[in-house]
Scaffold this motif. Structure first.
Motif, PDB file in Angstrom:
ATOM      1  N   TYR A   1       0.801  -1.211   0.000  1.00  0.00           N
ATOM      2  CA  TYR A   1       0.000   0.000   0.000  1.00  0.00           C
ATOM      3  C   TYR A   1       0.834   1.261   0.000  1.00  0.00           C
ATOM      4  O   TYR A   1       0.333   2.327  -0.295  1.00  0.00           O
TER       5      TYR A   1
ATOM      6  N   CYS B   1      -3.119  -7.744  -0.553  1.00  0.00           N
ATOM      7  CA  CYS B   1      -2.850  -7.089   0.728  1.00  0.00           C
ATOM      8  C   CYS B   1      -1.620  -7.701   1.404  1.00  0.00           C
ATOM      9  O   CYS B   1      -1.475  -8.918   1.466  1.00  0.00           O
TER      10      CYS B   1
ATOM     11  N   TYR C   1      -7.033  -7.660   4.982  1.00  0.00           N
ATOM     12  CA  TYR C   1      -7.833  -6.637   4.301  1.00  0.00           C
ATOM     13  C   TYR C   1      -8.602  -5.783   5.312  1.00  0.00           C
ATOM     14  O   TYR C   1      -8.610  -4.552   5.228  1.00  0.00           O
TER      15      TYR C   1
ATOM     16  N   TRP D   1      -6.233  -3.489   7.171  1.00  0.00           N
ATOM     17  CA  TRP D   1      -5.820  -2.335   6.380  1.00  0.00           C
ATOM     18  C   TRP D   1      -6.922  -1.268   6.342  1.00  0.00           C
ATOM     19  O   TRP D   1      -6.644  -0.077   6.456  1.00  0.00           O
TER      20      TRP D   1
END
Length: 316
Positions: free
Chosen positions: A3, A223, A277, A280
């Motif tokens: 990310y 992810c 996920y 995050w």
């Protein structure tokens, strides 16, 4: 997925932005379709309420000729063919007594008019012809010749109108049917157009939904796990969320964990029970909240205390 990768973030941001723009356009079109069907319903209701209040139209020129020709050609009709010469006859109080003057030349002008002054139906002509004679009878006393002439012509006109009424009713019925058929065909064409638009919008929205699911699946599959410092920020920030933001966080957890049941007690985040996920999404919510509150946890001298607190906080 990393990310913190600028390239990946830019790429996915571009995809999300494109989908947002598409959804915005589709929402506007959906609103237009909804407004059309609402206006159709309102119009139908108004028609039902007013159908007996508005007399239908009839060919004005033909009806006028049938009503007026015999009257205007009468030997006593001459005082009523043009407007009353108020000034020439020195009728100083005429406009005080007569609020709406009328004559046959004014009626003819209104029949031929192309603007809003034009008669809307034959019954309006009937009312104005009567007005010519009732005005004369009102202003002149019964012994005056003008009063007698107006009364005689009014009786003759009323008889003519009674004979004409069957034709008026027939013409009104025919025109009403024609207008109703025309309006129905127009309405059906509009509804077909908007029905096709609604079908197309449904297909487009389905495509957007599919694209969003695909994007979500891609993001989930890529992810990475949160780092240690990121987990610490998440756990401590979670405890600092406002009531509104805490509700958002719990919704994120419930979306990905149907078995999760929030309680009335202050929740404690169990990191081990959540997917990468979900973590995050929670992390981005918490970090955004902390950034807006200028309360980021970045000092190294607090790391040990944060780790200690993290071990104590688990959602059961």
């Amino acid at each position: 997925m990393e990310y913190n990768s600028v390239e990946n973030l830019n790429r996915y941001n571009h995809i999300v932005y494109g989908l947002q723009e598409q959804v915005h356009k589709l929402e506007k079109q959906v609103t237009e379709v909804e407004q059309f069907y609402q206006s159709t319903a309102d119009a139908l209701q108004n028609d039902c309420q007013s159908k007996d209040k508005k007399p239908p139209k009839m060919p004005l020129k033909r009806a006028s000729e049938e009503m007026q020709n015999e009257i205007t050609q009468d030997k006593w009709a001459w005082p009523f063919l043009k407007p009353v010469d108020v000034k020439g006859l020195e009728l100083h109080d005429y406009y005080e007594v007569i609020k709406k003057p009328m004559d046959f030349s004014t009626i003819r002008r209104k029949i031929e008019a192309k603007d809003h002054s034009r008669y809307k139906n034959v019954r309006e002509i009937y009312e104005d012809v009567r007005l010519i004679f009732t005005n004369a009878m009102t202003y002149n006393n019964e012994k005056d010749d003008t009063h007698f002439m107006a009364k005689t012509l009014l009786e003759k006109f009323e008889k003519k109108w009674r004979n004409l009424l069957p034709k008026v009713h027939k013409a009104e019925s025919e025109l009403s049917k024609e207008e109703a058929d025309e309006q129905l065909n127009k309405k059906l064409a509009q509804e077909a157009t908007y029905a096709n638009r609604a079908t197309g919008l449904s297909a487009e929205l389905s495509k957007v939904e599919t694209a969003l699911r695909s994007l979500k699946s891609t993001l989930i599959s890529q992810c990475r796990k949160l780092s240690g410092p990121e987990k610490i920020i998440l756990v401590n920030g979670f405890a600092q969320l406002s009531e509104d933001n805490l509700t958002k966080a719990l919704q994120i957890i419930m979306e990905n964990d149907p078995n999760f049941k929030p309680t009335d007690e202050i929740p404690i985040l169990d990191i081990e029970a959540q997917s990468d996920y979900t973590l995050w999404r929670l992390y981005m919510l918490v970090k955004q909240t902390l950034d807006e509150g200028k309360n980021l946890i970045t000092h190294e001298d607090n790391m040990e205390e944060n780790k200690h607190n993290a071990k104590r906080r688990k959602i059961e």
